[in-house]
Design an enzyme around this catalytic site. Structure first.
Site, PDB file in Angstrom:
ATOM      1  N   HIS A 215      -1.957   0.324   0.328  1.00 55.52           N
ATOM      2  CA  HIS A 215      -0.935   1.276   0.756  1.00 55.52           C
ATOM      3  C   HIS A 215      -1.483   2.657   1.110  1.00 55.52           C
ATOM      4  CE1 HIS A 215       3.021   1.984   2.106  1.00 55.52           C
ATOM      5  NE2 HIS A 215       2.918   3.190   1.622  1.00 55.52           N
ATOM      6  N   TYR A 219      -1.758   5.794   4.679  1.00 54.39           N
ATOM      7  CA  TYR A 219      -1.809   7.254   4.844  1.00 54.39           C
ATOM      8  C   TYR A 219      -3.147   7.700   5.408  1.00 54.39           C
ATOM      9  CZ  TYR A 219       2.434   6.616   2.363  1.00 54.39           C
ATOM     10  OH  TYR A 219       3.675   6.153   2.023  1.00 54.39           O
ATOM     11  N   HIS A 366       8.065  -3.987  10.984  1.00 56.99           N
ATOM     12  CA  HIS A 366       7.935  -2.652  10.393  1.00 56.99           C
ATOM     13  C   HIS A 366       6.569  -2.035  10.670  1.00 56.99           C
ATOM     14  CE1 HIS A 366       7.715   0.597   7.529  1.00 56.99           C
ATOM     15  NE2 HIS A 366       6.655   0.033   6.995  1.00 56.99           N
ATOM     16  N   PHE A 367       5.497  -2.777  10.391  1.00 63.03           N
ATOM     17  CA  PHE A 367       4.212  -2.063  10.497  1.00 63.03           C
ATOM     18  C   PHE A 367       3.726  -1.941  11.941  1.00 63.03           C
ATOM     19  CE2 PHE A 367       2.623  -6.298   8.985  1.00 63.03           C
ATOM     20  CZ  PHE A 367       1.868  -6.635  10.095  1.00 63.03           C
ATOM     21  N   HIS A 368       4.364  -2.671  12.850  1.00 62.24           N
ATOM     22  CA  HIS A 368       4.032  -2.391  14.243  1.00 62.24           C
ATOM     23  C   HIS A 368       4.722  -1.121  14.734  1.00 62.24           C
ATOM     24  CE1 HIS A 368       2.161  -6.377  14.342  1.00 62.24           C
ATOM     25  NE2 HIS A 368       1.472  -5.881  15.345  1.00 62.24           N
ATOM     26  N   ARG A 429       6.624 -14.442   8.153  1.00 65.97           N
ATOM     27  CA  ARG A 429       5.627 -13.846   9.029  1.00 65.97           C
ATOM     28  C   ARG A 429       4.419 -14.784   9.112  1.00 65.97           C
ATOM     29  NH1 ARG A 429       3.056  -9.115   5.156  1.00 65.97           N
ATOM     30  NH2 ARG A 429       1.686  -8.773   6.907  1.00 65.97           N
ATOM     31  N   ARG A 430       3.559 -14.564  10.082  1.00 67.76           N
ATOM     32  CA  ARG A 430       2.272 -15.239  10.180  1.00 67.76           C
ATOM     33  C   ARG A 430       2.408 -16.760  10.224  1.00 67.76           C
ATOM     34  NH1 ARG A 430      -0.603 -11.839   5.312  1.00 67.76           N
ATOM     35  NH2 ARG A 430      -1.642 -10.319   6.597  1.00 67.76           N
TER      36      ARG A 430
END
Lengths: 541, 158
Positions: A215, A219, A366-368, A429-430
């Site tokens: 995580h 950042y 989300h992470f895209h 996912r995946r």
């Protein structure tokens, strides 16, 4: 191009090569999930390519870009040469060799363990050793950044670091704290296990160490993008930074709060008590705060710019902003997408609500939006800004550079919205192929996976446009007699001449370490005291 | 540090929003008891099939009317592959893995758990709508990950 530019440029080219290869993998995957029968479409190639895409984007593209960008900031914001340029080059080669080793092993099909490499899936030792070398190389970068800052501080006693360097130092501290977790995982647990020196690994312990890293890694990607939003965007927009001191507060809050949040990736895990997951949840929500502050300061800075350019009225200033500038367009679209990604992130962090989305396509949606747009699109914009300044050449194919961010925006909206929807409908996912033998639930996903694939194709066109501009500029860009300088936004109010509480990195790092000791030390101690049974390795790929 | 009025309003607004998020989350946690599955119990993954806790997989109804489902998630199937449970009663799933990590997700419900070798995952829910549900593995487990699926049949209470 003078010698000093070679170091950052070398890093940027590795980043772009990784990005190009990863983009090719990505478009194949988006089409595979829509059940498009591409030639040579097999499960083995799909999972190999998911691994390659994750490693090349999340670990290689970002890390190399950030290292290169960091060197530019250190040299130009501090206006002094780097301390330890030799170490910087050695680190570059170590990281590059590690990257090539890991990529080779992945391409040979010996490490289809995805970029999260959860044991007991066991990759070829070259994968873990390559990853370790990449991290060791990045530590060399941290050393050069800190040494350069300390040399500057000796000559400027009492003065706060320029904001851009302040943000990069926060990035360095977050990265060191984060990589301790993954270094323990890879060096102590996985390398000996993959070499057969140890027999078993505890998968939950490994996951906890991975997310200790995983995580704050977010950042590590995001803070350099914030540096660009705070210190480069306002100037390129023709204005000033609205608040320098609050930006410093934001970076410090990230130092303190980045790491003790990792259990929100393990909400659904056995073996970790609910109370510790809740503790990490509270920290996760707290870390929304600095991003809210960033939204205000950056938008206020843009308004300042619009009004300085003669904009009037409540929204009239928006039209005055330089929408034709590739850096500006990229970053503003990146920020817009990030607002949406922040929303889905708050859902992910929602303790109970996470059960609805954990490991579904929602997460990849989300992470895209976050790393795949807020960060990646900012880095693309930065490239349009950096290359002419580093190479001394005009941007080649500027029309492509202007259209490319919009293509990314549109493609990502198709891709990410569709993935959020299929995730809510329960699609994991995946997965190579989501047909599930014609199950009714799976049939409901099909229209959306088609939308996602269409988005993937648009994103691929955008990625190739980006690479065309980058490579074109390097090869055929018109040489400039005097390239524009690398300069940073002035704040509206002058920066106080003395360092404040928010410039005391040592103090905040100690606080961050204490929080990590509480957030990870105690639950890991509890885990280690259980009667645990390790797992031997499996290679079902 | 100079902080403008609009900035202050925004900061307080942001802080309140976060407090509201956390407040609603704590209310559902402690008021409604909604917590992520966090069972702490270990098991030897090499001896799963002989361990008395998992030797017999399947559905049992306990004296209090609650239902217990014991299942294995393994490369690349769920055992049992078809699970029948009654509607309207609490159902507790106990799942572990003899090999790699798997996921245990029942599509269209709130059942979602990581399954790790060496640990027992436990998740309890009540199904209100009778019908057929798809169980999928949602954690990558190798080449057959996308065919690792099962079926849950929720039967209307008699």
């Amino acid at each position: 191009m003078n010698r000093a530019q070679r170091l950052p440029l070398a890093h940027l080219w590795v980043a772009f090569a990784a990005f190009g290869l990863a983009s090719l993998m990505a478009v194949m995957q988006a089409m595979s999930r829509a059940e498009v029968q591409l030639p040579a479409r097999t499960a083995a190639i799909y999972y190999l390519s998911v691994t390659a895409h994750g490693v090349l984007t999340a670990l290689v593209f970002t890390t190399f870009f950030i290292m290169g960008f960091g060197y530019v900031i250190a040299r130009t914001a501090l206006r002094r040469p780097l301390v330890g340029e030799g170490v910087a080059w050695a680190s570059f080669w170590i990281a590059l060799i590690g990257t090539l080793l890991a990529t080779l092993v992945i391409v040979l099909g010996k490490a289809s363990v995805l970029y999260t490499f959860y044991p007991p899936l066991q990759a070829h030792p070259g994968f873990y050793i390559g990853a370790a070398l990449l991290v060791i190389g990045s530590w060399g970068w941290c050393w050069v950044m800190v040494r350069t800052y300390r040399a500057w501080r000796r000559d400027n006693s009492g003065a706060p670091a320029p904001l851009a360097m302040h943000g990069l130092l926060a990035t360095v501290i977050v990265w060191i704290l984060a990589t301790i977790g993954v270094a323990i995982e890879v060096v102590v647990l996985l390398i000996p296990w993959s070499l057969g020196i140890t027999k078993t690994v505890d998968p939950i312990l490994a996951r906890a160490l991975f997310w200790w890293f995983g995580h704050p890694l977010v950042y590590f990607w995001l803070l350099p993008a914030y540096v660009a939003w705070y210190t480069i965007l306002p100037r390129e927009a023709g204005g000033k930074l609205f608040s320098d001191p609050l930006a410093r507060v934001v970076f410090v809050l990230f130092i303190v709060l980045s790491t003790p949040v990792g259990f929100h990736h393990q909400f659904m895990d056995p073996g970790i008590p609910a109370g510790w997951k809740l503790f990490h949840t509270v920290n996760t929500f707290a870390i929304l705060f600095p991003s809210f502050l960033t939204a205000f300061t950056v938008i206020a800075s843009l308004e300042v710019a619009g009004r300085m350019r003669g904009g009037r009225g409540l929204f009239g200033w928006l039209g005055k902003l330089p929408w034709g500038e590739p850096l500006f367009t990229s970053v503003v679209l990146a920020m817009t997408i990030f607002a949406v990604g922040g929303f889905s992130g708050a859902v992910n962090a929602g303790y109970g609500m996470n059960a609805m989305v954990h490991n579904t396509a929602w997460v990849q949606g989300h992470f895209h939006l976050t790393v795949g747009s807020a960060v990646a699109l900012t880095f693309m914009g930065l490239t349009y800004w950096l290359l002419p300044r580093l190479l001394g050449r005009e941007l080649k194919f500027p029309a492509f550079a202007q259209v490319q961010p919009w293509l990314w925006f549109v493609g990502m909206m198709f891709f990410a919205v569709a993935n959020h929807v299929t995730g809510l409908l329960g699609m994991p996912r995946r997965v190579y192929d989501p047909a599930y033998f014609g199950a009714a639930a799976a049939r409901a996903w099909a229209p959306w996976t088609a939308v996602s694939a269409a988005g993937g194709v648009i994103l691929f066109v955008s990625a190739m446009s980006f690479l065309l501009v980058a490579v074109g500029t390097a090869l055929w860009g018109k040489r400039m007699a005097s390239p524009p300088e690398i300069a940073y936004a002035e704040p509206l109010e002058p920066v106080p001449p003395r360092r404040s509480l928010w410039d005391r990195f040592g103090l905040w790092t100690v606080l961050a370490v204490l929080l990590v000791l509480i957030a990870y030390g105690l639950p890991l101690f509890g885990l280690l005291r259980l009667e645990r049974f390790g797992s031997p390795g499996f290679k079902p790929f | 540090m100079k902080v403008y009025l609009y900035e202050k309003i925004w900061m307080w607004g942001s802080a309140l929003l976060i407090v509201a998020f956390l407040g609603s989350l704590l209310a559902t946690t402690f008021g409604l008891g909604i917590r992520p599955p966090s069972h702490v119990e270990t098991i030897d993954p090499k001896a799963v099939r002989t361990d008395p806790r998992f030797a017999a997989s399947g559905v049992t109804v306990r004296p209090d009317g609650s239902v217990r489902v014991v299942a294995l998630a393994q490369i690349w199937a769920f055992v049992p592959n078809e699970i029948r449970v009654p509607a309207g009663r609490p159902v507790t799933f106990r799942v572990t893995s003899p090999d790699v990590l798997h996921g245990f997700q029942i599509v269209g419900t709130n059942v979602n758990a990581m399954v790790a070798p060496g640990y027992v995952s436990q998740v309890t829910t009540t199904f209100h709508r009778p019908g057929e549900y798809l169980i999928v593995c949602n954690e990558y487990c190798g080449l057959g990950h996308h065919v690792m699926a099962g079926k849950l049949i929720v039967e209307a209470a008699p």
